[in-house]
Motif scaffolding. Sequence first.
Motif, short mmCIF file in Angstrom:
data_model
loop_
_atom_site.label_atom_id
_atom_site.label_comp_id
_atom_site.label_asym_id
_atom_site.label_seq_id
_atom_site.Cartn_x
_atom_site.Cartn_y
_atom_site.Cartn_z
N ILE B 47 0.84 -1.19 0.00
CA ILE B 47 0.00 0.00 0.00
C ILE B 47 0.88 1.24 0.00
O ILE B 47 1.97 1.23 0.56
CB ILE B 47 -0.97 0.01 1.21
N GLN B 48 0.40 2.29 -0.67
CA GLN B 48 1.10 3.56 -0.75
C GLN B 48 0.15 4.67 -0.30
O GLN B 48 -0.98 4.77 -0.78
CB GLN B 48 1.56 3.83 -2.19
N PHE B 49 0.62 5.50 0.62
CA PHE B 49 -0.14 6.66 1.11
C PHE B 49 0.52 7.95 0.62
O PHE B 49 1.74 8.06 0.58
CB PHE B 49 -0.15 6.71 2.64
N ASP B 57 -3.46 0.56 -3.39
CA ASP B 57 -3.55 -0.60 -2.50
C ASP B 57 -3.96 -1.82 -3.30
O ASP B 57 -4.60 -2.74 -2.78
CB ASP B 57 -4.52 -0.34 -1.34
N SER B 58 -3.60 -1.84 -4.59
CA SER B 58 -4.03 -2.89 -5.49
C SER B 58 -3.50 -4.28 -5.11
O SER B 58 -4.09 -5.29 -5.47
CB SER B 58 -3.64 -2.57 -6.93
N GLN B 59 -2.37 -4.34 -4.39
CA GLN B 59 -1.81 -5.63 -4.03
C GLN B 59 -1.99 -5.95 -2.55
O GLN B 59 -1.37 -6.88 -2.04
CB GLN B 59 -0.32 -5.69 -4.41
N LEU B 60 -2.83 -5.21 -1.89
CA LEU B 60 -3.11 -5.46 -0.47
C LEU B 60 -4.25 -6.48 -0.36
O LEU B 60 -5.35 -6.25 -0.89
CB LEU B 60 -3.52 -4.16 0.22
N PRO B 61 -4.01 -7.63 0.30
CA PRO B 61 -5.09 -8.62 0.49
C PRO B 61 -6.11 -8.08 1.48
O PRO B 61 -6.01 -8.27 2.69
CB PRO B 61 -4.35 -9.84 1.04
N LYS B 62 -7.11 -7.42 0.97
CA LYS B 62 -7.99 -6.61 1.82
C LYS B 62 -8.90 -7.45 2.72
O LYS B 62 -9.51 -6.90 3.65
CB LYS B 62 -8.83 -5.68 0.95
N ASP B 63 -8.98 -8.76 2.45
CA ASP B 63 -9.80 -9.59 3.33
C ASP B 63 -9.13 -9.80 4.68
O ASP B 63 -9.79 -10.12 5.67
CB ASP B 63 -10.09 -10.94 2.67
#
Lengths: 111, 114
Positions: B47-49, B57-63
Motif C-alpha cells: 500500500i502507498q499513502f 492498495d491494489s496488491q493489499l489482500p484486503k480480506d
Amino acid sequence: TQLLEQSPQFLSIQEGENLTVYCNSSSVFSSLQWYRQEPGEGPVLLVTVVTGGEVKKLKRLTFQFGDARKDSSLHITAAQPGDTGLYLCAGDSSNTGKLIFGQGTTLQVKP
Amino acid sequence: EAGVAQSPRYKIIEKRQSVAFWCNPISGHATLYWYQQILGQGPKLLIQFQNNGVVDDSQLPKDRFSAERLKGVDSTLKIQPAKLEDSAVYLCASSFRRLPNEQFFGPGTRLTVL
C-alpha cells in the motif's frame, strides 16, 4: 505484469575480483534505482538513473542505464567483504512513483 | 536526521491470530509505503499513502490486511487473521517527492506465523 529480472541470483567471489549484476525488463522505465540490503536491515538507496545510456560511478561501483531504458547493470571493481549483501534493482515505469523491485542478487565476498 | 522507525522488530504469532506493525516516517516525507518481503525475494508493494490518503492498495489482500495513516504521519499495518504464508519481513518506507522516487526504508518487522 511488469517484471524486473536480475541475474545472477547468487554470486560468491573472492576479495579483489570484479563482478557485474544485470537487471532486465521488457518494459521501459522512467527511472531505475539500485539498493543494497544487509541482513536484518531495510534496503539502502545507492543510485538513481533517469536518462537512457546514463553511467554513474560511486567509488568502486559503476551503474549503467540502457539506451532504451529497459535494462541496467551494476559493476563492482575489486570487491571487498564489506560489499556483501543483497543488491536490488527497482524501476518506476509509470511515472507514478510506484516501484517494481527485482528479486535481488545475493553477493558474498570472501576475504 | 532520524530515519524511518518501525516496531516491533520481531513478532511470532500463531495462525489465525492478529498482529499490528507501526511505522514512523522521516519528518516531512509525505509519501509512505508498506512492503512485504518474503525470504529470497524483492520487496512487494502492499500500500502507498500520500499524506493520509491511499494512492495504491491494489496488491493489499484486503480480506485480512488493513492499513491506516491517521494525520498523515505515523502508520499502522494490521493482519487479521494471519496465515502461514504471511511469514515475511514487513518494510515501511517514506519519500519526500514522487519523482524521482527515492525511498528511505526502515529496518523492517520480521513476522513468523506458526
